[in-house]
Design a protein around this motif. Structure first.
Motif, PDB file in Angstrom:
ATOM      1  N   ASP A 199       0.807  -1.219   0.000  1.00  0.00           N
ATOM      2  CA  ASP A 199       0.000   0.000   0.000  1.00  0.00           C
ATOM      3  C   ASP A 199       0.842   1.273   0.000  1.00  0.00           C
ATOM      4  N   ARG A 200       2.154   1.129  -0.097  1.00  0.00           N
ATOM      5  CA  ARG A 200       3.037   2.288  -0.063  1.00  0.00           C
ATOM      6  C   ARG A 200       3.341   2.771  -1.474  1.00  0.00           C
ATOM      7  N   LYS A 201       3.307   4.067  -1.638  1.00  0.00           N
ATOM      8  CA  LYS A 201       3.656   4.715  -2.907  1.00  0.00           C
ATOM      9  C   LYS A 201       4.691   5.777  -2.548  1.00  0.00           C
ATOM     10  N   ARG A 223       1.648  15.108  -2.788  1.00  0.00           N
ATOM     11  CA  ARG A 223       0.242  15.075  -2.360  1.00  0.00           C
ATOM     12  C   ARG A 223      -0.688  14.880  -3.552  1.00  0.00           C
ATOM     13  N   CYS A 271       1.140  10.058  -2.991  1.00  0.00           N
ATOM     14  CA  CYS A 271       2.238   9.314  -2.377  1.00  0.00           C
ATOM     15  C   CYS A 271       2.029   9.186  -0.867  1.00  0.00           C
ATOM     16  N   THR A 272       2.446   8.054  -0.328  1.00  0.00           N
ATOM     17  CA  THR A 272       2.352   7.819   1.117  1.00  0.00           C
ATOM     18  C   THR A 272       3.649   8.174   1.824  1.00  0.00           C
ATOM     19  N   ASP A 273       4.751   8.209   1.083  1.00  0.00           N
ATOM     20  CA  ASP A 273       6.073   8.458   1.661  1.00  0.00           C
ATOM     21  C   ASP A 273       6.897   9.291   0.699  1.00  0.00           C
ATOM     22  N   ASP A 313       7.047   8.040  11.199  1.00  0.00           N
ATOM     23  CA  ASP A 313       6.560   9.109  10.324  1.00  0.00           C
ATOM     24  C   ASP A 313       7.699   9.857   9.646  1.00  0.00           C
TER      25      ASP A 313
END
Length: 128
Positions: free
Chosen positions: A17-19, A73, A77-79, A103
């Motif tokens: 689930d990470r982008k 954003r 993206c998650t990271d 975080d």
């Protein structure tokens, strides 16, 4: 070889689930060591996580970083992995940062002044 494939499958499931946006504000003078490190990291990481990239050229670093953040954003993206274009980093650097599951994670950086090549920061554990 099967162990390696199983390991990659397990990591892919863990980070499915990470982008991740690999972000690099740049003065426009790309160092070949950065480029080599970047390509090595992408090749090592691409089978595991979804990667995007963003470059921002210019002398106003704050504006460049803010523009990249807005882009991250916008594309969901998650990271974000921030890498300045005058640095070299290990090919497993992104995976090492993700493994902290925090975080915000920062890598130790070295001073560029004079002949001092020691780290700017010292781990908190080392100060006890």
């Amino acid at each position: 070889m099967a162990d390696d494939e199983d390991f990659i499958v397990a990591l892919r499931e863990k980070y499915k689930d990470r982008k991740i946006l690999v972000a690099s504000p740049s003065s426009g003078r790309l160092d070949h060591r950065f480029y080599d490190s970047f390509l090595d990291m992408v090749q090592a990481t691409a089978p595991i996580v979804t990667l995007r990239k963003a470059w921002a050229m210019g002398s106003r670093i704050t504006s460049a970083r803010n523009g990249i953040l807005d882009h991250a954003r916008m594309v969901g993206c998650t990271d974000i992995l921030w890498i300045d274009d005058d640095t070299k980093f290990p090919l497993n650097g992104l995976m090492r940062l993700l493994e902290h599951d925090k975080d915000i994670v920062a890598a130790t950086t070295c001073s560029r002044s004079g002949t001092d090549s020691g780290p700017i920061g010292v781990a908190l554990e080392a100060q006890e």
